[in-house]
Design an enzyme around this catalytic site. Structure first.
Site, mmCIF file in Angstrom:
data_model
loop_
_atom_site.group_PDB
_atom_site.id
_atom_site.type_symbol
_atom_site.label_atom_id
_atom_site.label_comp_id
_atom_site.label_asym_id
_atom_site.label_seq_id
_atom_site.Cartn_x
_atom_site.Cartn_y
_atom_site.Cartn_z
ATOM 1 N N ASP A 10 0.884 -1.126 0.047
ATOM 2 C CA ASP A 10 0.080 0.037 -0.088
ATOM 3 C C ASP A 10 0.998 1.240 -0.158
ATOM 4 O O ASP A 10 2.208 1.237 0.237
ATOM 5 C CB ASP A 10 -0.845 -0.003 1.330
ATOM 6 C CG ASP A 10 -1.695 1.343 1.493
ATOM 7 O OD1 ASP A 10 -2.399 1.577 0.676
ATOM 8 O OD2 ASP A 10 -1.417 1.889 2.650
ATOM 9 N N ASP A 12 -0.289 5.139 0.820
ATOM 10 C CA ASP A 12 -0.582 6.183 1.874
ATOM 11 C C ASP A 12 -0.681 5.563 3.242
ATOM 12 O O ASP A 12 -1.386 4.771 3.475
ATOM 13 C CB ASP A 12 -1.772 6.857 1.341
ATOM 14 C CG ASP A 12 -1.767 7.719 0.143
ATOM 15 O OD1 ASP A 12 -0.753 8.521 -0.068
ATOM 16 O OD2 ASP A 12 -2.354 7.694 -0.626
ATOM 17 N N THR A 124 -5.220 2.967 -3.672
ATOM 18 C CA THR A 124 -6.240 3.798 -4.146
ATOM 19 C C THR A 124 -5.873 5.175 -4.554
ATOM 20 O O THR A 124 -6.607 5.657 -5.033
ATOM 21 C CB THR A 124 -7.370 3.989 -3.036
ATOM 22 O OG1 THR A 124 -6.860 4.658 -1.870
ATOM 23 C CG2 THR A 124 -8.050 2.602 -2.577
HETATM 24 C C1 XBP Z 1 -5.413 6.244 0.529
HETATM 25 C C2 XBP Z 1 -6.486 6.854 0.145
HETATM 26 C C3 XBP Z 1 -6.191 7.842 -0.943
HETATM 27 C C4 XBP Z 1 -5.549 9.222 -0.579
HETATM 28 C C5 XBP Z 1 -5.538 10.367 -1.369
HETATM 29 O O1 XBP Z 1 -4.799 5.198 -0.367
HETATM 30 O O2 XBP Z 1 -7.557 6.675 0.436
HETATM 31 O O3 XBP Z 1 -7.402 8.190 -1.330
HETATM 32 O O4 XBP Z 1 -5.957 9.531 0.855
HETATM 33 O O5 XBP Z 1 -5.364 9.900 -2.672
HETATM 34 P P1 XBP Z 1 -3.959 4.075 0.087
HETATM 35 P P2 XBP Z 1 -6.189 10.551 -4.117
HETATM 36 O O6 XBP Z 1 -3.867 3.792 1.571
HETATM 37 O O7 XBP Z 1 -4.509 3.016 -0.386
HETATM 38 O O8 XBP Z 1 -2.513 4.464 -0.988
HETATM 39 O O9 XBP Z 1 -6.835 12.122 -3.747
HETATM 40 O O10 XBP Z 1 -5.209 10.339 -5.217
HETATM 41 O O11 XBP Z 1 -7.479 9.554 -4.091
HETATM 42 MG MG MG Z 2 -3.139 3.081 3.500
#
Ligand code: XBP
Ligand code: MG
Length: 262
Positions: A10, A12, A124
């Site tokens: 993942d 973020d 995501t």
């Molecule tokens: C985390 C998310 C993302 C980010 C924002 O993704 O939910 O939506 O907060 O990015 P993960 P975007 O932990 O799966 O990497 O605005 O580009 O959606």
């Molecule tokens: Mg995450």
């Protein structure tokens, strides 16, 4: 017994603490630029993180917190435009090297690569955000370290749906039992476990209290030789930081557990 062939990460919250000081700040900059008085505070953003995906999060905010906001005729277009601006602010913020990788991440990625264990991403977030983070916070050219970068709108259903992990596994041409996933959140582990992946969790301030039922191991971060991790759930044996040897031990244990229940 299957050998561990790939690690799927993942982004973020897992590779880097991008949410509070990266995504949140960039959403607010996009709102201000559009003349909106919306302010996503640190506390509110914690609630909004329950919804994955930036466009989906903006829509949820409108539905839940701004029912009085006059909806433009083209609401989808309005949200998409705001989100494009947010991505522009976010990638600019990262290009200044604004967000470092979490402890142990770069070390583990390099060790996996050096030992022929493949790397992939299942997230995501928007693809441009992944590239910006890797290029500026890991190493120039490091996007190429990953055989697969599965990101954003590439699948119709975002996490907690397992679709993005299914997509990554198909692109890798591997089965879930060949891989380990790394996540930081409840929605993340629902997604990875939904795809039957053994999952390691590194929590952060937003996700510390989440439910991580089914995780192989929960730690506060992946750790470094001079900065040991704290094990919050599961058994890391004598390990003081997360390395490939521990990944292989956890993977073996997960394989044995599956073979005993099938
Ligand atoms: C985390 C998310 C993302 C980010 C924002 O993704 O939910 O939506 O907060 O990015 P993960 P975007 O932990 O799966 O990497 O605005 O580009 O959606
Ligand atoms: Mg995450």
């Amino acid at each position: 017994m299957k050998a561990l062939q790939a690690l799927i990460f993942d982004v973020d919250g897992t590779l880097a603490d991008t949410e509070r000081d990266g995504h949140r700040v960039s959403f607010n900059r996009a709102f201000a630029e559009a003349g909106l008085d919306w302010d996503w505070t640190v506390g509110l953003y914690g609630e909004l993180l329950a919804v994955t995906g930036g466009k989906e999060r903006i829509r949820h905010y409108l539905d839940r917190y701004r029912p009085d906001f006059p909806r433009p005729a083209d609401l989808d277009g309005f949200i998409a435009e705001l989100h494009r601006a947010k991505t522009r602010h976010y990638t600019r913020l990262l290009s200044g090297g604004g967000i470092p990788l979490r402890p142990g991440v770069a070390r583990l990625l390099k060790e996996a690569r050096a030992n022929g264990v493949r790397l992939a991403i299942a997230t995501t977030t928007t693809p441009a955000n992944v590239t910006a983070l890797l290029e500026h916070s890991l190493a120039p050219g490091s996007t190429a370290w990953f055989d697969v970068i599965a990101a954003g709108d590439i699948v119709p259903a975002k996490k907690p749906a397992p679709d993005i992990y299914h997509h990554a596994l198909e692109a890798l041409r591997l089965e879930a039992a060949d891989c380990l996933a790394f996540e930081d959140s409840h929605n993340g582990i629902l997604s990875s476990r939904g795809a039957r992946l053994g999952t390691v969790i590194a929590v952060n301030d937003y996700t510390r209290e989440h439910d991580f039922t089914g995780a192989l191991l929960v730690v506060d971060h992946l750790g470094e030789p001079d900065r040991p991790f704290q094990v919050l759930a599961g058994d890391a044996g004598q390990a003081r930081y997360f390395d490939l040897a521990l990944a292989r031990r956890l993977h073996r244990r997960a394989c044995v557990a599956v073979s005993q229940t099938s």
